[in-house]
Design a protein around this motif. Structure first.
Motif, PDB file in Angstrom:
ATOM      1  N   PRO A 325       0.844  -1.199   0.000  1.00 37.27           N
ATOM      2  CA  PRO A 325       0.000   0.000   0.000  1.00 37.27           C
ATOM      3  C   PRO A 325       0.882   1.254   0.000  1.00 37.27           C
ATOM      4  CG  PRO A 325       0.021  -1.011   2.178  1.00 37.27           C
ATOM      5  CD  PRO A 325       0.816  -1.911   1.277  1.00 37.27           C
ATOM      6  N   VAL A 326       0.480   2.279  -0.736  1.00 31.59           N
ATOM      7  CA  VAL A 326       1.231   3.538  -0.712  1.00 31.59           C
ATOM      8  C   VAL A 326       1.228   4.086   0.720  1.00 31.59           C
ATOM      9  CG1 VAL A 326       1.263   5.928  -1.508  1.00 31.59           C
ATOM     10  CG2 VAL A 326       0.772   4.109  -3.112  1.00 31.59           C
ATOM     11  N   ARG A 378      -7.550  -3.759 -10.735  1.00 29.36           N
ATOM     12  CA  ARG A 378      -8.788  -4.110 -10.027  1.00 29.36           C
ATOM     13  C   ARG A 378      -8.676  -3.748  -8.559  1.00 29.36           C
ATOM     14  NH1 ARG A 378     -11.186  -9.875 -11.186  1.00 29.36           N
ATOM     15  NH2 ARG A 378     -12.867  -8.885 -10.035  1.00 29.36           N
ATOM     16  N   LEU A 379      -7.487  -3.920  -7.981  1.00 27.51           N
ATOM     17  CA  LEU A 379      -7.315  -3.563  -6.574  1.00 27.51           C
ATOM     18  C   LEU A 379      -7.513  -2.076  -6.370  1.00 27.51           C
ATOM     19  CD1 LEU A 379      -4.253  -5.788  -5.594  1.00 27.51           C
ATOM     20  CD2 LEU A 379      -6.554  -5.947  -4.639  1.00 27.51           C
ATOM     21  N   SER A 380      -6.968  -1.275  -7.298  1.00 26.01           N
ATOM     22  CA  SER A 380      -7.099   0.161  -7.095  1.00 26.01           C
ATOM     23  C   SER A 380      -8.498   0.633  -7.460  1.00 26.01           C
ATOM     24  CB  SER A 380      -6.019   0.928  -7.865  1.00 26.01           C
ATOM     25  OG  SER A 380      -6.128   0.648  -9.224  1.00 26.01           O
ATOM     26  N   ARG A 381      -9.123  -0.009  -8.442  1.00 27.94           N
ATOM     27  CA  ARG A 381     -10.418   0.466  -8.880  1.00 27.94           C
ATOM     28  C   ARG A 381     -11.567  -0.063  -8.025  1.00 27.94           C
ATOM     29  NH1 ARG A 381     -12.277   0.669 -15.016  1.00 27.94           N
ATOM     30  NH2 ARG A 381     -10.052   0.644 -15.314  1.00 27.94           N
ATOM     31  N   LEU A 385      -7.667   1.284  -3.628  1.00 23.26           N
ATOM     32  CA  LEU A 385      -6.375   1.230  -2.929  1.00 23.26           C
ATOM     33  C   LEU A 385      -5.279   1.808  -3.822  1.00 23.26           C
ATOM     34  CD1 LEU A 385      -6.569  -2.387  -1.536  1.00 23.26           C
ATOM     35  CD2 LEU A 385      -6.339  -0.328  -0.142  1.00 23.26           C
ATOM     36  N   ASP A 386      -4.395   2.578  -3.216  1.00 24.97           N
ATOM     37  CA  ASP A 386      -3.219   3.064  -3.948  1.00 24.97           C
ATOM     38  C   ASP A 386      -2.069   2.109  -3.670  1.00 24.97           C
ATOM     39  OD1 ASP A 386      -4.253   5.271  -5.206  1.00 24.97           O
ATOM     40  OD2 ASP A 386      -4.029   6.520  -3.414  1.00 24.97           O
ATOM     41  N   LEU A 387      -1.502   1.543  -4.730  1.00 27.07           N
ATOM     42  CA  LEU A 387      -0.504   0.498  -4.549  1.00 27.07           C
ATOM     43  C   LEU A 387       0.829   0.846  -5.183  1.00 27.07           C
ATOM     44  CD1 LEU A 387      -2.636  -2.613  -5.501  1.00 27.07           C
ATOM     45  CD2 LEU A 387      -2.077  -1.791  -3.228  1.00 27.07           C
ATOM     46  N   ILE A 388       1.871   0.244  -4.616  1.00 26.84           N
ATOM     47  CA  ILE A 388       3.177   0.271  -5.254  1.00 26.84           C
ATOM     48  C   ILE A 388       3.491  -1.167  -5.662  1.00 26.84           C
ATOM     49  CG2 ILE A 388       5.654   0.484  -4.822  1.00 26.84           C
ATOM     50  CD1 ILE A 388       4.911   2.791  -2.895  1.00 26.84           C
ATOM     51  N   ALA A 389       3.807  -1.359  -6.938  1.00 24.92           N
ATOM     52  CA  ALA A 389       4.211  -2.690  -7.388  1.00 24.92           C
ATOM     53  C   ALA A 389       5.726  -2.676  -7.575  1.00 24.92           C
ATOM     54  CB  ALA A 389       3.529  -3.027  -8.711  1.00 24.92           C
ATOM     55  N   THR A 390       6.408  -3.656  -7.043  1.00 21.76           N
ATOM     56  CA  THR A 390       7.865  -3.701  -7.166  1.00 21.76           C
ATOM     57  C   THR A 390       8.252  -4.411  -8.468  1.00 21.76           C
ATOM     58  OG1 THR A 390       8.080  -5.790  -6.027  1.00 21.76           O
ATOM     59  CG2 THR A 390       8.040  -3.811  -4.659  1.00 21.76           C
ATOM     60  N   ALA A 391       9.539  -4.389  -8.766  1.00 20.82           N
ATOM     61  CA  ALA A 391      10.031  -4.974 -10.011  1.00 20.82           C
ATOM     62  C   ALA A 391       9.549  -6.416 -10.157  1.00 20.82           C
ATOM     63  CB  ALA A 391      11.549  -4.943 -10.029  1.00 20.82           C
ATOM     64  N   PRO A 392       8.949  -6.770 -11.302  1.00 16.17           N
ATOM     65  CA  PRO A 392       8.543  -8.162 -11.508  1.00 16.17           C
ATOM     66  C   PRO A 392       9.771  -9.084 -11.544  1.00 16.17           C
ATOM     67  CG  PRO A 392       7.562  -6.728 -13.175  1.00 16.17           C
ATOM     68  CD  PRO A 392       8.588  -5.929 -12.455  1.00 16.17           C
ATOM     69  N   SER A 393       9.601 -10.271 -11.016  1.00 17.68           N
ATOM     70  CA  SER A 393      10.706 -11.232 -10.981  1.00 17.68           C
ATOM     71  C   SER A 393      10.187 -12.599 -11.399  1.00 17.68           C
ATOM     72  CB  SER A 393      11.265 -11.302  -9.555  1.00 17.68           C
ATOM     73  OG  SER A 393      12.179 -12.364  -9.446  1.00 17.68           O
ATOM     74  N   VAL A 394      11.086 -13.418 -11.925  1.00 19.79           N
ATOM     75  CA  VAL A 394      10.712 -14.804 -12.215  1.00 19.79           C
ATOM     76  C   VAL A 394      11.243 -15.664 -11.064  1.00 19.79           C
ATOM     77  CG1 VAL A 394      10.740 -14.374 -14.683  1.00 19.79           C
ATOM     78  CG2 VAL A 394      12.813 -15.195 -13.568  1.00 19.79           C
TER      79      VAL A 394
END
Lengths: 620, 442
Positions: A325-326, A378-381, A385-394
């Motif tokens: 969450p922001v 969908r989470l924000s809408r 919720l205001d979100l921060i997504a971190t760098a995607p990783s495999v």
């Protein structure tokens, strides 16, 4: 004819459906529609629904089948949906036509394959002026792979620019389909919709199935309904499915009793039973979508079939990222929201995570980057919720010197490099179809992303490229880049193949000399300089000026590999004071505060939430 | 300490002026012939409220004072940059009707502020110099009837620097006005035209001379950071302005305000505004030249010789009490329930109707909570080079300023503590004041 009743809230509406007996399987047609994004798939679906009187004219909304706001806005379908149409054909017989709307993105390739497996044929809708495009090509091959009979449909023939003869020739040249009988229509004006319906009846095969065999049904998709719980979309292959029947999901090995059974018109309508060839839904007191697996086989609890249907794959997240969450105070809300979404989407996984810089959040797994963006949106809408997504990783496999192996999908968990024997990363086999003129640029993109060419040949006028690529080079923005360099014409599909050792290093990003763990990532040593430079350049644009100068650096271990500086803000003072109107100034301050709430503080620096994901998208 | 208050706030200060670091020297002023009302005794509840709200336990060396703002909403034409509450009327305005509406509003505000001593009156607009001097006199009479007016009260009127208006200056002086603020805006005719002004440089300078000969005090405004303006050009213009300047200058950087002609032009790409870097260079030129001419900034955009600061504007910035009357006027007054934000109906004719039927023109009359007051105190107070008294913030906000934010801003060189323990913005901090305030306010 058997009477059926309407579901909850439908009032006194009643109707009669064609009686399902063994004889009538010949009167069923199950089909999907293959089309490029703007070629009129949704409009044609709407017209078919209208023409067959399935939805009263006054209840029609555009794009009846795309029920989620995100689906309508983005023009993509996320969940498979179906609608049953009743049609009296020119031969005087009553037919049941099941239109299956399939998801349309590489992230959901498996879901698409299961939806196609539920049908026997497809309409190939092509814009009569624009012709066959890449997305069409990829999807038509999926449909051919599923053994579909295909009816070409030329849409928008009413437009002045329409060239039906040229496009027919193109369909034959490019796809190798006989297009001489293509149905010429205008979905917009309703021209020749009857022709489409007749072609479905006369040219697509009826399903085959044995009513007396043990129940064998394909679980096509499932979703969560606030009133009914989990709703399961099924296609009956053999046998029958009735109310109160005790069933078994063969892969999940779970037992349920069918509660409700019905079809979509497109609203839910209860029926007594579904027989071979039919598509419909069941509810069975299933608590969450995670208990159902797309592609599973449903059979009778006692008198089961011997073999499950082929082609099942368990949902496997391939991309991971942290969601925070922001405002750290919103953590509990985020937890509740993720839990609710998970009820409806079993293909994403989550577990709690804590970050030095971002506090508490969740590590989530997704089918791909679009899936990640959809969940985030969908989470924000839907949950505000205001979100921060971190760098995607495999998922990396880390072989330790002591012989143990760690599966790592968060660079923050990287063990001491001295203890690591080797790091292995997932590789994919990617198939790319592209018009010839973009081939050079695409070859370069694949080479830049450490790709190894496996095959290159031609399908009609199009090149088909097969490349082995490390997944971590693909997850960030490969698909976006591919679309942009091919002006939307290239299509892309992939399967995970294996894990291979690679010279991977952890790259950290320092903002104002402080590491931001949410931006750290694993990169190949040869690519570190390029990625590092791209990251710090992007961040310099994304982080607003502060009252002081901010260095932005990329580092491997203690070594700085790239650096940019965000200049100090020089001027932002409101000149005038509007007499005693302090209210106006206070409102401006409140606005500044609202802006700050959308940022996250790292040391003294405020980083906007969108910077985290945008920083990862590299330009050419 | 509490025992001396609240009487000390309103009675002692204007009568026996404390030594001040800035603010006009009252003894330099000729007496204004305004009738003085007897001090009205006021209720204990009000006294308590004043103690609480004004944070009276925290004496401030800088007296906020009590001001009255009078808004005259009419102009001969609308300037393309202006978003103030100003209106152009084809027919002559019925000033007598406005006078009686002003009297009604003043009587209303006076009932809410018993016992205050007026330290300043400000006629703003619009263009107040379009008023007949008799209208100004009638309004000042009404103020004198309702409140006690400090002998050294500053009575300012905004005026356009045209020859027509200069003819009325003597009348304004006779009515009690002792300070004018002239909207000169630029010292070259091409830019005056671009700014939509109706006067020439020659006319404006003549008006400045007339004003300084008639009024005790005068100020003029310039707008800079104009489209295509270079730091070199501004340097030459400002030098000339300082050579001709009276005791006070207001130097505003042009900003593009919503719903103005300039905004439309700007959005259409037809107005090339200086970029933030040039804006900063222009700002630096302004500080350099005004400092060298002994007219440094005492507020973001206001410059004065020592002691010649605008008393009225200091009331706003020191977060004192002020009553606002007239269309769209804003006020901040302290009532038994707390500090209130007030604003009157903006539309002139509508305002007349509302005042005539309701006895006041207020469309906003809201109590401010502690955090709103704390924000306003910082937003206004940090605009002044004298800075703020942290203890007064604490009393208003009910919490101290964040120590970590203070030390971080001090470390960055944005703010500093004075030897007397006040917090003030540094020369480096002023050009980025909006960020500094947002940071300190948290």
């Amino acid at each position: 004819m058997v009477p059926c009743r309407a579901p909850l809230g439908e009032g006194a509406q009643s109707c009669y459906l064609a009686d399902m007996s063994t004889e009538t399987i010949d009167n069923i047609r199950n089909f999907s529609i293959v089309a490029h994004i703007d070629h009129g798939k949704s409009t044609l679906a709407d017209r078919l629904i209208q023409t067959t009187g399935t939805v009263a004219a006054r209840d029609m909304v555009e794009q009846v089948l795309d029920s989620m706001d995100i689906e309508r806005e983005r023009g993509i379908t996320i969940k498979a949906q179906t609608v049953r149409l009743n049609y009296r054909a020119h031969d005087g017989k009553d037919y049941i036509l099941n239109l299956m709307d399939t998801p349309g993105h590489v992230d959901f390739a498996y879901e698409v394959s299961r939806s196609l497996a539920a049908c026997e044929g497809s309409l190939l809708v092509v814009d009569a002026s624009q012709g066959v495009e890449a997305q069409t090509l990829a999807n038509v091959y999926h449909a051919l792979d599923a053994g579909h009979e295909i009816v070409p449909v030329l849409n928008k023939v009413d437009l002045p620019a329409a060239e039906p003869e040229r496009i027919k020739q193109q369909i034959e040249d490019v796809i190798g389909l006989d297009a001489s009988d293509a149905v010429a229509i205008s979905a917009k004006t309703g021209l020749n919709i009857e022709g489409v319906l007749e072609a479905i009846v006369t040219r697509l095969p009826a399903p085959r199935g044995d009513r007396d065999a043990p129940l064998k049904a394909l679980l096509v998709d499932s979703w969560y309904d606030a009133y009914l719980g989990v709703v399961v979309l099924v296609r009956i292959i053999d046998g029958t499915l009735r109310k109160h029947q005790k069933i078994r999901m063969m892969r999940a090995d779970a037992h349920y009793e069918v509660e409700k059974i019905g079809v979509f018109r497109p609203k839910m309508l209860d029926v007594e039973e579904l027989g071979p060839g039919e598509i419909g839904f069941i509810t069975a007191q299933i608590k969450q979508v995670a208990d159902t697996r797309v592609g599973d086989t449903i059979t009778d609890e006692r008198k089961g079939c011997l073999e499950p249907l082929p082609g099942f794959k368990p949902a496997q997240p391939v991309v991971f990222c942290g969601l925070f969450p922001v405002d750290a105070a919103d953590f509990e809300e985020l937890r509740a929201a993720i839990g609710r979404l998970r009820l409806n989407d079993a293909s994403f996984s989550y577990e709690m995570e804590s970050s030095a810089a971002l506090g508490f959040g969740f590590r989530c797994g997704f089918l791909g980057l679009l899936h990640l963006e959809i969940i985030q949106e969908r989470l924000s809408r839907e949950f505000n919720l205001d979100l921060i997504a971190t760098a995607p990783s495999v998922i990396y496999q880390i072989q330790m010197r002591d012989g143990t192996m760690i599966e790592m999908h968060n660079p923050a968990d990287m063990p001491d490099v001295m203890k690591i024997e080797e790091i292995r990363e997932p590789w994919i086999k990617a198939t790319i179809l592209t018009p010839d003129e973009h081939l050079g640029a695409i070859l370069k993109l694949c080479q830049d992303r450490r790709g190894i060419q496996v095959d290159l040949n031609y399908v009609g006028a199009r090149a088909m490229l097969v490349y082995d690529l490390p997944l971590n080079e693909v997850v960030f923005d490969f698909y976006d880049r591919l679309k942009s360099i091919s002006r939307g014409y290239a299509s892309f599909d992939y399967v995970l193949v294996d894990y291979r050792a690679g010279d991977l290093v952890k790259m950290s990003i320092l903002v104002n000399a402080e590491p931001v763990d949410a931006l750290s990532m694993l990169v190949h040593r040869d690519r570190a300089d390029t990625r590092g430079r791209a990251m710090v350049e992007k961040l310099r644009e994304l982080i607003p000026q502060h009252m002081f100068q901010i260095p932005v650096q990329a580092a491997i271990g203690g070594k700085i590999i790239a650096r940019e500086t965000i200049r100090a803000l020089r001027k932002d003072v409101t000149a005038k004071c509007y007499g005693g109107d302090a209210t106006r100034k206070r409102k401006l301050l409140d606005k500044q505060r609202a802006g700050k709430k959308k940022m996250r503080q790292f040391g003294k620096v405020e980083i906007p939430q969108e910077a985290f994901i945008a920083a990862l998208k590299m330009d050419a | 300490m509490h025992k001396h208050l609240p009487a000390a706030i309103f009675t002692a200060l204007p009568a026996v002026p404390e030594p001040r670091e800035c603010g006009p020297e009252p003894e330099n002023f000729p007496r204004v012939n305004l009738p003085r009302a007897a001090l009205t005794p006021y209720p204990r509840a009000l006294a308590r409220a004043i103690r609480a709200v004004m944070a009276s336990a925290v004496p401030d060396r800088f007296d906020p004072g009590f001001g009255i703002y009078v808004h005259w909403p009419f102009c001969l034409s609308k300037c393309p940059y202006c978003d103030f509450n100003s209106h152009v009327r084809a027919k002559p305005v019925d000033e007598a009707r406005y006078v009686s509406a002003f009297e009604t509003e003043l009587a209303h505000r006076a009932r809410l502020t018993p016992g205050r001593v007026v330290s300043s009156v400000f006629f703003g607009g619009g263009t107040p110099s379009l008023m007949q001097p008799s209208t100004v006199a009638a309004i000042l009479d009404a103020i004198g009837k309702h409140w006690s007016v400090s002998p050294g009260a500053e009575i300012t009127l905004e005026a356009n620097p045209t020859s027509v208006e200069a003819e009325r200056f003597r009348g304004y002086r006779a009515a009690g006005v002792n300070r004018v603020s002239l909207g000169v805006q630029a010292l070259n005719d091409a830019d005056l035209k671009a700014l939509g002004r109706l006067h020439t440089v020659a006319e404006a300078m003549a008006a400045v001379n007339t004003a300084t000969s008639i009024f005790e005090r005068a100020s003029f405004d310039l707008i800079y950071a104009r489209p295509n303006q270079t730091p070199q050009a501004w340097r030459a213009e400002l030098k000339e302005a300082l050579a001709r300047a009276p005791e006070h200058l207001s130097l505003y950087q042009l900003t593009i305000e919503p719903e103005t002609m300039f905004e439309r032009l700007y959005n259409a790409g037809k107005l090339k505004m200086p970029d933030p870097d040039t804006g900063r260079d222009l700002w630096d030129v302004t500080q350099e030249l005004t400092g060298a001419a002994a007219m440094p900034a005492y507020e973001v955009s206001n410059h004065a010789r020592k002691g010649a600061e605008s008393r009225h504007n200091l009331t706003y910035w020191r977060y004192g009490e002020y009553a606002g009357v007239g269309p769209g006027a804003h006020g901040r007054i302290i009532t038994p329930k707390g500090r209130k934000a007030q604003a009157s109906e903006r539309h002139p004719e509508m305002w007349l109707t509302v005042v005539e039927s309701d006895g006041n023109g207020l469309v906003e009359d809201d109590l401010l909570n502690a955090s709103e007051q704390a924000d306003e105190f910082l937003l206004m107070g940090l605009r002044l080079t004298e800075g703020i008294e942290p203890k007064r913030f604490e009393a208003i906000a009910g919490r101290p300023l964040s120590g970590s934010r203070i030390s971080s801003l001090v470390a960055d060189g944005m703010i500093e503590m004075t030897p007397q323990g006040r917090i003030r913005v540094t020369n480096e901090g002023f050009p980025v004041l909006d960020s500094v305030v947002a940071d300190l306010a948290g």
